[in-house]
Design an enzyme around this catalytic site. Structure first.
Site, mmCIF file in Angstrom:
data_model
loop_
_atom_site.group_PDB
_atom_site.id
_atom_site.type_symbol
_atom_site.label_atom_id
_atom_site.label_comp_id
_atom_site.label_asym_id
_atom_site.label_seq_id
_atom_site.Cartn_x
_atom_site.Cartn_y
_atom_site.Cartn_z
ATOM 1 N N GLU A 178 9.133 -13.953 12.775
ATOM 2 C CA GLU A 178 9.854 -11.571 12.146
ATOM 3 C C GLU A 178 10.956 -11.696 13.455
ATOM 4 O O GLU A 178 10.353 -11.652 14.260
ATOM 5 C CB GLU A 178 8.394 -11.385 12.141
ATOM 6 C CG GLU A 178 8.820 -9.957 12.209
ATOM 7 C CD GLU A 178 9.498 -8.895 11.612
ATOM 8 O OE1 GLU A 178 9.252 -9.554 9.890
ATOM 9 O OE2 GLU A 178 10.605 -7.920 11.623
ATOM 10 N N ARG A 211 1.599 3.026 3.898
ATOM 11 C CA ARG A 211 2.506 1.722 3.887
ATOM 12 C C ARG A 211 1.964 1.058 4.827
ATOM 13 O O ARG A 211 0.761 -0.249 5.070
ATOM 14 C CB ARG A 211 4.181 1.640 3.838
ATOM 15 C CG ARG A 211 4.766 1.334 2.351
ATOM 16 C CD ARG A 211 5.953 1.859 2.980
ATOM 17 N NE ARG A 211 6.772 2.067 0.815
ATOM 18 C CZ ARG A 211 7.234 0.365 0.795
ATOM 19 N NH1 ARG A 211 7.074 -0.062 1.349
ATOM 20 N NH2 ARG A 211 7.430 0.697 -0.200
ATOM 21 N N ARG A 263 12.471 10.590 1.627
ATOM 22 C CA ARG A 263 11.434 10.640 2.214
ATOM 23 C C ARG A 263 10.526 11.374 3.266
ATOM 24 O O ARG A 263 11.169 10.788 3.743
ATOM 25 C CB ARG A 263 10.928 9.348 2.139
ATOM 26 C CG ARG A 263 11.839 8.581 1.279
ATOM 27 C CD ARG A 263 11.661 6.455 1.394
ATOM 28 N NE ARG A 263 10.480 6.074 1.177
ATOM 29 C CZ ARG A 263 10.756 4.369 0.856
ATOM 30 N NH1 ARG A 263 11.376 3.878 1.995
ATOM 31 N NH2 ARG A 263 9.643 3.638 0.498
HETATM 32 C C1 LIG Z 1 12.220 4.813 -1.489
HETATM 33 C C2 LIG Z 1 11.144 3.673 -2.218
HETATM 34 C C3 LIG Z 1 10.058 3.250 -2.781
HETATM 35 C C4 LIG Z 1 9.530 2.439 -2.708
HETATM 36 N N1 LIG Z 1 8.203 2.615 -4.402
HETATM 37 C C5 LIG Z 1 7.327 1.094 -4.030
HETATM 38 C C6 LIG Z 1 6.226 1.132 -4.497
HETATM 39 O O1 LIG Z 1 5.396 2.955 -5.115
HETATM 40 N N2 LIG Z 1 6.061 0.965 -5.527
HETATM 41 C C7 LIG Z 1 6.338 -0.457 -4.763
HETATM 42 O O2 LIG Z 1 5.854 -1.843 -5.462
HETATM 43 N N3 LIG Z 1 7.110 -0.888 -4.594
HETATM 44 C C8 LIG Z 1 7.839 0.488 -4.278
HETATM 45 N N4 LIG Z 1 9.065 0.209 -3.506
HETATM 46 C C9 LIG Z 1 9.534 -1.209 -3.188
HETATM 47 C C10 LIG Z 1 8.934 -2.197 -1.978
HETATM 48 O O3 LIG Z 1 8.898 -1.240 -1.111
HETATM 49 C C11 LIG Z 1 9.724 -3.211 -2.045
HETATM 50 O O4 LIG Z 1 10.083 -4.287 -2.641
HETATM 51 C C12 LIG Z 1 8.669 -4.510 -0.737
HETATM 52 O O5 LIG Z 1 8.504 -3.514 0.287
HETATM 53 C C13 LIG Z 1 9.745 -5.130 -0.044
HETATM 54 O O6 LIG Z 1 8.620 -6.196 0.916
HETATM 55 P P1 LIG Z 1 9.332 -7.853 1.083
HETATM 56 O O7 LIG Z 1 8.828 -8.160 1.868
HETATM 57 O O8 LIG Z 1 10.173 -8.078 0.008
HETATM 58 O O9 LIG Z 1 10.603 -6.974 1.979
HETATM 59 P P2 LIG Z 1 10.762 -6.046 3.204
HETATM 60 O O10 LIG Z 1 9.572 -4.756 3.590
HETATM 61 O O11 LIG Z 1 12.415 -5.332 4.169
HETATM 62 O O12 LIG Z 1 10.195 -7.121 5.130
HETATM 63 C C14 LIG Z 1 11.391 -7.942 5.422
HETATM 64 C C15 LIG Z 1 10.968 -8.219 6.458
HETATM 65 O O13 LIG Z 1 11.336 -9.066 7.706
HETATM 66 C C16 LIG Z 1 12.054 -9.160 8.445
HETATM 67 N N5 LIG Z 1 13.710 -9.722 8.311
HETATM 68 C C17 LIG Z 1 14.650 -9.572 8.383
HETATM 69 N N6 LIG Z 1 15.532 -9.965 8.379
HETATM 70 C C18 LIG Z 1 15.045 -11.202 9.519
HETATM 71 C C19 LIG Z 1 15.830 -12.367 10.056
HETATM 72 N N7 LIG Z 1 17.311 -12.137 9.818
HETATM 73 N N8 LIG Z 1 14.719 -13.036 10.707
HETATM 74 C C20 LIG Z 1 13.029 -12.816 10.933
HETATM 75 N N9 LIG Z 1 12.941 -11.060 9.625
HETATM 76 C C21 LIG Z 1 13.834 -10.357 9.183
HETATM 77 C C22 LIG Z 1 12.072 -7.890 8.957
HETATM 78 O O14 LIG Z 1 12.536 -6.937 10.364
HETATM 79 C C23 LIG Z 1 10.440 -7.650 7.703
HETATM 80 O O15 LIG Z 1 9.699 -7.346 8.935
HETATM 81 C C24 LIG Z 1 9.771 1.346 -3.175
HETATM 82 C C25 LIG Z 1 10.917 1.015 -2.536
HETATM 83 C C26 LIG Z 1 11.502 2.054 -1.954
HETATM 84 C C27 LIG Z 1 13.271 1.894 -1.406
#
Ligand SMILES: Cc1cc2nc3c(=O)[nH]c(=O)nc-3n(C[C@H](O)[C@H](O)[C@H](O)COP(=O)(O)OP(=O)(O)OC[C@H]3O[C@@H](n4cnc5c(N)ncnc54)[C@H](O)[C@@H]3O)c2cc1C
Length: 449
Positions: free
Chosen positions: A43, A142, A224
């Site tokens: 991370e 969250r 938000r």
């Molecule tokens: C306004 C809004 C409302 C939403 N509401 C909903 C909802 O109600 N229901 C729903 O299902 N979804 C919702 N979503 C979508 C949801 O938030 C995302 O799909 C989800 O959080 C994505 O999770 P993730 O783990 O793929 O990515 P992220 O949460 O972006 O996690 C990525 C992680 O990778 C790390 N990282 C990044 N680059 C690197 C790197 N190069 N090396 C090492 N680590 C790295 C970051 O620090 C982070 O911890 C919403 C999104 C938005 C914008």
């Protein structure tokens, strides 16, 4: 013949990049279902963390959490305890929030005269509800959910301040991935699982410099923020803040739903603009500028915006469809937003992360070698890409729909109701076990051919 296993037959090790909802649930899933495969989560931040906002899940996704590990579904239920449960369940109650929709006499505030019924609906009154499915569902905080997930990851699995910069193929003939981090350190693994979100580095390593690599602005942005439930009740009355509300209007809409066991109102207020040029996608703003966006809206919506605490603006970007979610030599596979970042207009981006994790972890649990890993990625790609990319496309369309821009719908509220009450069936009625069967069949077909 030598007893030493060839590189391709060696027990694989996996690197998970990113500890958001996708990376953490994938870690928990692999620890449970593939305990013999060593994993490390890298991370970039100095600790796990989520923003202080809400996220909603529907029963189809919570069921999949339970299939991955009942403790994940239990974490959701712990965080959603205290939410008001209506019977029948409602996804959102839809109301008009924009005064420009008033037809006729301003003082009447009538926004709809229901055809066939002698019924007038006024600004802020219920136009219709979008029914939800029965089962555990709703909004949660969250950060609280992430805290519960973190408790399920034993010490020693995660490494922090490890920002992935590049991945190369190992020079020892193993075909392994060598991960290069921004701090100059490296690590070697059989494959990389890219859970690094919408600005994913791993996506650029899988797709190269193509049109679908970088996320594109969706034309929408969002404020938000949160309001303590006691204050929300003062503004909206006893009932409205306790269940999800959607106030629709021209080029904007406002969602409210309870989180933090019913103690906080989560507010997500959307607006539109043609382009986004700021390199930052999350920016500070003033309350005056925010209120300017809602100057035509009802006193109640404006009062919600006036009372919003610690708000900021999020530009809503999304991915164009990727032609593939993985690459070979070295093996990298994309999961969650890294594969298919979507706008939030159907509330299922994080749900898609959960579905990805279920399929991928089940397939990886059967892998004994690097050759197996590639087969697992191929089958995962085949079953996950169509559904997750359908979400991205239909979510973008839903954003337009909620803002009177829907094709063939516009500000026709009855057409909006017809569309809104049927458009989620493909998403919520899905049986994920059929995807797993399909994926397993793809692998078996290859083995037997
Ligand atoms: C306004 C809004 C409302 C939403 N509401 C909903 C909802 O109600 N229901 C729903 O299902 N979804 C919702 N979503 C979508 C949801 O938030 C995302 O799909 C989800 O959080 C994505 O999770 P993730 O783990 O793929 O990515 P992220 O949460 O972006 O996690 C990525 C992680 O990778 C790390 N990282 C990044 N680059 C690197 C790197 N190069 N090396 C090492 N680590 C790295 C970051 O620090 C982070 O911890 C919403 C999104 C938005 C914008």
């Amino acid at each position: 013949m030598s007893d030493t296993p060839s590189h391709a037959q060696k027990t694989p090790t996996l690197a998970i990049i990113g500890g958001g909802i996708a990376g953490l649930t994938l870690t928990i899933a692999l620890l449970k279902h593939a305990p013999s495969i060593p994993i490390t989560l890298y991370e970039s931040a100095s600790a796990f963390g989520e923003i202080g906002a809400g996220v909603g899940f529907e029963p189809v996704m919570v069921r999949t959490m339970g299939l991955i590990d009942p403790r994940i579904a239990a974490a959701f239920e712990k965080c959603s305890r205290g939410n008001t449960v209506t019977d029948p369940p409602k996804w959102f109650t839809v109301r008009v929030g924009d005064q420009r929709k008033i037809v006729g006499d301003e003082k009447d505030g009538v926004v709809l005269e229901k055809s066939g019924e002698n019924k007038k609906v006024r600004l802020g009154e219920e136009i219709f509800t979008i029914p939800a499915h029965r089962g555990p569902r709703g909004g949660i905080h969250r950060a609280h959910f992430l805290d519960e997930l973190v408790k399920l990851v034993p010490d020693g699995i995660a490494q922090f301040r490890k920002k992935l910069a590049h991945v190369t193929e190992a020079e020892d003939g193993s075909g392994d991935a060598v991960l290069h981090f921004a701090d100059g350190s490296t690590a070697q693994h059989s494959a990389v699982l890219g859970c690094d979100g919408i600005k994913s580095r791993t996506r650029s390593l899988v797709l190269g410099n193509s049109d679908s690599t970088a996320a594109v602005f969706s034309g929408k942005y969002v404020y938000r923020g949160l309001i303590p439930m006691t204050k929300a009740i003062e503004i909206m009355g006893e009932d409205q803040p306790k269940t999800p509300q959607m106030y629709v209007g021209y080029h904007g809409h406002v969602l409210t739903f309870p989180i933090a066991n019913g103690t906080i109102l989560n507010v997500v207020a959307f607006s539109s603009r043609p382009t986004w040029t700021d390199p930052n996608w999350v920016v500070q703003t003033s309350r005056e500028d925010m209120l300017e966006d809602y100057k035509h809206w009802s006193p109640m919506v404006r009062s919600i915006m006036v009372n919003l605490q610690s708000f900021d603006i999020w530009a809503l970007f999304n991915h164009l469809p990727a032609p593939i979610y993985y690459r070979s030599s070295p093996l990298i596979c994309l999961v969650g937003d890294a594969a298919h970042a979507t706008t939030p207009h159907q509330g299922a981006g994080a749900g898609m992360c959960i579905e990805d994790v279920y399929i991928l972890s089940e397939l990886l649990s059967q892998c004994k070698s690097k050759t197996d890993l590639e087969e697992a990625f191929r089958a995962y790609d085949a079953v996950r890409r169509p559904r997750s990319q359908k979400l991205v496309k239909t979510s973008r369309e839903a954003g337009m729909l909620w803002e009177f821009e829907g094709e063939g719908v516009g500000d026709d509220l009855e057409a909006l109701e017809r569309n809104a009450t049927t458009r989620m069936a493909w998403l919520w009625d899905h049986d994920i076990s059929t995807d797993l069967q399909k994926a397993r069949a793809i692998i078996e077909e290859k083995i037997s051919s």
